[in-house]
Design an enzyme around this catalytic site. Structure first.
Site, PDB file in Angstrom:
ATOM      1  N   ASP A 200      24.254  23.581  15.847  1.00  0.00           N
ATOM      2  CA  ASP A 200      22.978  22.862  15.837  1.00  0.00           C
ATOM      3  C   ASP A 200      23.182  21.462  15.274  1.00  0.00           C
ATOM      4  OD1 ASP A 200      19.768  24.000  15.736  1.00  0.00           O
ATOM      5  OD2 ASP A 200      20.231  22.021  14.905  1.00  0.00           O
TER       6      ASP A 200
ATOM      7  N   ALA B 228      20.505  16.486  23.897  1.00  0.00           N
ATOM      8  CA  ALA B 228      19.817  17.549  23.147  1.00  0.00           C
ATOM      9  C   ALA B 228      18.536  17.024  22.521  1.00  0.00           C
ATOM     10  CB  ALA B 228      20.753  18.081  22.059  1.00  0.00           C
TER      11      ALA B 228
ATOM     12  N   SER C 207      11.678  18.845  24.177  1.00  0.00           N
ATOM     13  CA  SER C 207      11.144  17.924  25.196  1.00  0.00           C
ATOM     14  C   SER C 207       9.919  18.443  25.943  1.00  0.00           C
ATOM     15  CB  SER C 207      12.252  17.565  26.191  1.00  0.00           C
ATOM     16  OG  SER C 207      12.770  18.723  26.793  1.00  0.00           O
TER      17      SER C 207
ATOM     18  N   TYR D 207       6.182  13.562  21.500  1.00  0.00           N
ATOM     19  CA  TYR D 207       7.497  13.634  22.158  1.00  0.00           C
ATOM     20  C   TYR D 207       7.946  12.238  22.574  1.00  0.00           C
ATOM     21  CZ  TYR D 207      10.612  13.976  26.163  1.00  0.00           C
ATOM     22  OH  TYR D 207      11.633  13.762  27.048  1.00  0.00           O
TER      23      TYR D 207
ATOM     24  N   ASN E 144      10.927  11.996  36.466  1.00  0.00           N
ATOM     25  CA  ASN E 144      10.971  13.468  36.571  1.00  0.00           C
ATOM     26  C   ASN E 144      12.284  13.946  37.181  1.00  0.00           C
ATOM     27  OD1 ASN E 144       8.192  12.723  36.182  1.00  0.00           O
ATOM     28  ND2 ASN E 144       7.693  14.828  36.676  1.00  0.00           N
TER      29      ASN E 144
ATOM     30  N   LEU F 278       7.272  20.920  37.830  1.00  0.00           N
ATOM     31  CA  LEU F 278       6.568  21.291  39.065  1.00  0.00           C
ATOM     32  C   LEU F 278       7.476  21.879  40.143  1.00  0.00           C
ATOM     33  CD1 LEU F 278       4.026  21.335  40.814  1.00  0.00           C
ATOM     34  CD2 LEU F 278       4.471  18.929  41.395  1.00  0.00           C
TER      35      LEU F 278
HETATM   36  N1  LIG Z   1      14.003  17.125  32.492  1.00  0.00           N
HETATM   37  C1  LIG Z   1      13.322  15.985  32.630  1.00  0.00           C
HETATM   38  O1  LIG Z   1      12.630  15.773  33.634  1.00  0.00           O
HETATM   39  C2  LIG Z   1      13.404  14.923  31.560  1.00  0.00           C
HETATM   40  C3  LIG Z   1      12.614  13.773  31.706  1.00  0.00           C
HETATM   41  C4  LIG Z   1      12.697  12.785  30.726  1.00  0.00           C
HETATM   42  C5  LIG Z   1      13.562  12.918  29.661  1.00  0.00           C
HETATM   43  N2  LIG Z   1      14.300  14.057  29.534  1.00  0.00           N
HETATM   44  C6  LIG Z   1      15.201  14.178  28.368  1.00  0.00           C
HETATM   45  O2  LIG Z   1      16.473  14.572  28.852  1.00  0.00           O
HETATM   46  C7  LIG Z   1      17.112  15.431  27.913  1.00  0.00           C
HETATM   47  C8  LIG Z   1      17.557  16.682  28.610  1.00  0.00           C
HETATM   48  O3  LIG Z   1      16.441  17.302  29.210  1.00  0.00           O
HETATM   49  P1  LIG Z   1      16.617  18.729  29.915  1.00  0.00           P
HETATM   50  O4  LIG Z   1      15.483  18.914  30.835  1.00  0.00           O
HETATM   51  O5  LIG Z   1      17.994  18.855  30.383  1.00  0.00           O
HETATM   52  O6  LIG Z   1      16.378  19.669  28.642  1.00  0.00           O
HETATM   53  P2  LIG Z   1      17.016  21.092  28.321  1.00  0.00           P
HETATM   54  O7  LIG Z   1      16.092  21.749  27.350  1.00  0.00           O
HETATM   55  O8  LIG Z   1      17.380  21.802  29.566  1.00  0.00           O
HETATM   56  O9  LIG Z   1      18.366  20.709  27.572  1.00  0.00           O
HETATM   57  C9  LIG Z   1      18.415  20.362  26.209  1.00  0.00           C
HETATM   58  C10 LIG Z   1      19.642  21.027  25.617  1.00  0.00           C
HETATM   59  O10 LIG Z   1      19.755  20.646  24.252  1.00  0.00           O
HETATM   60  C11 LIG Z   1      20.058  21.790  23.465  1.00  0.00           C
HETATM   61  N3  LIG Z   1      19.523  21.551  22.116  1.00  0.00           N
HETATM   62  C12 LIG Z   1      18.222  21.346  21.787  1.00  0.00           C
HETATM   63  N4  LIG Z   1      18.123  21.147  20.462  1.00  0.00           N
HETATM   64  C13 LIG Z   1      19.385  21.211  19.953  1.00  0.00           C
HETATM   65  C14 LIG Z   1      19.926  21.087  18.639  1.00  0.00           C
HETATM   66  N5  LIG Z   1      19.140  20.881  17.576  1.00  0.00           N
HETATM   67  N6  LIG Z   1      21.266  21.195  18.486  1.00  0.00           N
HETATM   68  C15 LIG Z   1      22.073  21.431  19.553  1.00  0.00           C
HETATM   69  N7  LIG Z   1      21.616  21.562  20.819  1.00  0.00           N
HETATM   70  C16 LIG Z   1      20.291  21.457  21.009  1.00  0.00           C
HETATM   71  C17 LIG Z   1      19.359  22.948  24.185  1.00  0.00           C
HETATM   72  O11 LIG Z   1      19.931  24.218  23.899  1.00  0.00           O
HETATM   73  C18 LIG Z   1      19.574  22.552  25.651  1.00  0.00           C
HETATM   74  O12 LIG Z   1      20.784  23.056  26.169  1.00  0.00           O
HETATM   75  C19 LIG Z   1      16.131  15.633  26.778  1.00  0.00           C
HETATM   76  O13 LIG Z   1      16.465  14.739  25.725  1.00  0.00           O
HETATM   77  C20 LIG Z   1      14.790  15.246  27.380  1.00  0.00           C
HETATM   78  O14 LIG Z   1      13.920  14.739  26.412  1.00  0.00           O
HETATM   79  C21 LIG Z   1      14.245  15.058  30.456  1.00  0.00           C
END
Ligand SMILES: NC(=O)c1ccc[n+]([C@@H]2O[C@H](COP(=O)([O-])OP(=O)(O)OC[C@H]3O[C@@H](n4cnc5c(N)ncnc54)[C@H](O)[C@@H]3O)[C@@H](O)[C@H]2O)c1
Length: 331
Positions: free
Chosen positions: A52, A75, A78, A142, A171, A191
């Protein structure tokens, strides 16, 4: 060959970036606590450190064990709705983890850092398409947590010479075109996978939040960017940081698709209806969020390869259909 530390590399976007790095012959260390990510999403060619980011000693140990050319920091917590229920937790976790990580990187002499930032920085935007000069005014904790992280990195850039790229994703959707990775969130709030699962009969009918917006079909317009294109944007940003200072880029396809457009695309690609009903508007949903990614394109040469909505939906459909239980199917 370079070596990269990828936090959140077991998650959706991070796992696709890991593939892009490995495909280029780079070495990858994934740092993930697997709370949202999946062990099976980390390819065998990458090293997984299951830990972590709150564990500062473990983070320091990782930097003492390997020398990294850059950190890619995915990480985070989100989910917008959850951040509205528990704002202090969201802000504390996202900001503290990110800045502690950046601090450890700087101390270890690793001075390149790519941050997963978000379109949520812009709240209800003052104009669309949204370029980097638009007003930063997050409308949820967020989005504000990411703004705070960007500001912290900016200070590290000025004082310590850190070069960072803040990529404001719109997205993210779709799956690896080779079928090696996909989207598997729990709970799922996005979505495209929700519409696919509704069509596959794996979840109840989809609720469309409002059809009385000032958009062509009355539903909200969003900018869907293929996750593989997003992964490539990280490589483009890393290359830019080799020769230039820090940068902030909005990353999207530049076209808006409405909720009804996505439903139609899923029905077209999957050949099945998407059961859905129209519900009331959801608080805080801006009618239109579309990126202007001209700066990223002009400064790095990045261009989406899978920009068409049907490409995004087709790759997502293929993966979800083949993995009814997501990564649980892979052990
Ligand atoms: N998915 C989207 O459409 C989107 C859009 C805008 C921004 N983001 C950003 O992109 C990033 C990735 O998004 P995602 O959809 O892949 O999210 P996700 O939740 O699939 O991936 C996040 C990963 O981080 C790990 N994690 C979370 N907290 C942790 C911690 N304290 N220590 C170690 N590992 C940790 C989780 O286990 C997970 O594997 C995020 O920062 C999110 O804010 C995503």
């Amino acid at each position: 060959m370079s070596r990269y530390l990828v936090t959140g590399g077991a998650g959706f976007v991070g796992s696709h970036a890991v593939l892009a790095l490995l495909d280029r012959g780079h070495e990858v260390v994934v740092f993930d606590n697997l709370t949202q990510g999946h062990r099976a999403a980390v390819p065998a060619a990458a090293t997984l450190v299951e830990a972590d980011l709150a564990d500062a000693a473990r983070v320091a140990e990782v930097f003492a064990t390997w020398r990294f050319d850059a950190v890619l920091h995915f990480a985070a917590l989100s989910i917008v709705g959850a951040s509205m229920r528990d704002p202090l937790h969201y802000i504390a976790e996202n900001v503290a983890h990110s800045l502690n990580l950046a601090n450890a990187a700087v101390r270890a002499g690793c001075l390149r850092f790519v941050l997963s930032s978000t379109a949520a920085l812009f709240g209800d935007p003052d104009r669309v398409p949204i370029d980097e000069a638009c007003r930063i005014a997050p409308s949820n904790p967020y989005g504000d947590s990411k703004r705070m992280v960007e500001e912290g990195l900016e200070w590290a850039a000025r004082i310590h010479g850190l070069r960072y790229a803040a990529l404001r994703y719109f997205n993210a959707a779709g799956s690896d075109p080779q079928g090696r990775a996909g989207e598997d969130h729990d709970p799922e709030t996005h979505l495209v996978p929700l519409a696919i699962d509704a069509a596959l009969g794996r979840r109840p009918a989809l609720t469309v939040f409002g059809e009385d917006y000032a958009t062509p079909d009355g539903t909200c317009l969003r900018d869907y960017v293929h996750v593989t294109d997003l992964a490539e944007a990280h490589l483009a940003a890393l290359a830019r940081l080799e020769t230039h200072g820090s940068c902030r880029y909005n990353v999207g396809s530049g076209t808006g698709a409405s909720v009804k457009d996505v439903i139609a695309a899923v029905e077209r690609v999957g050949g099945r209806p998407v059961p859905h009903s129209i519900g009331p508007r959801r608080a805080g949903d801006p009618p239109v969020l579309v990126a202007a990614s001209d700066r990223l394109r002009a400064e790095t040469g990045w261009a989406p390869r899978y920009g068409a909505l049907d490409d995004i939906v087709r790759t997502a459909w293929t993966w979800r259909e083949a993995h009814p239980k997501g990564y649980a199917d892979r052990g």
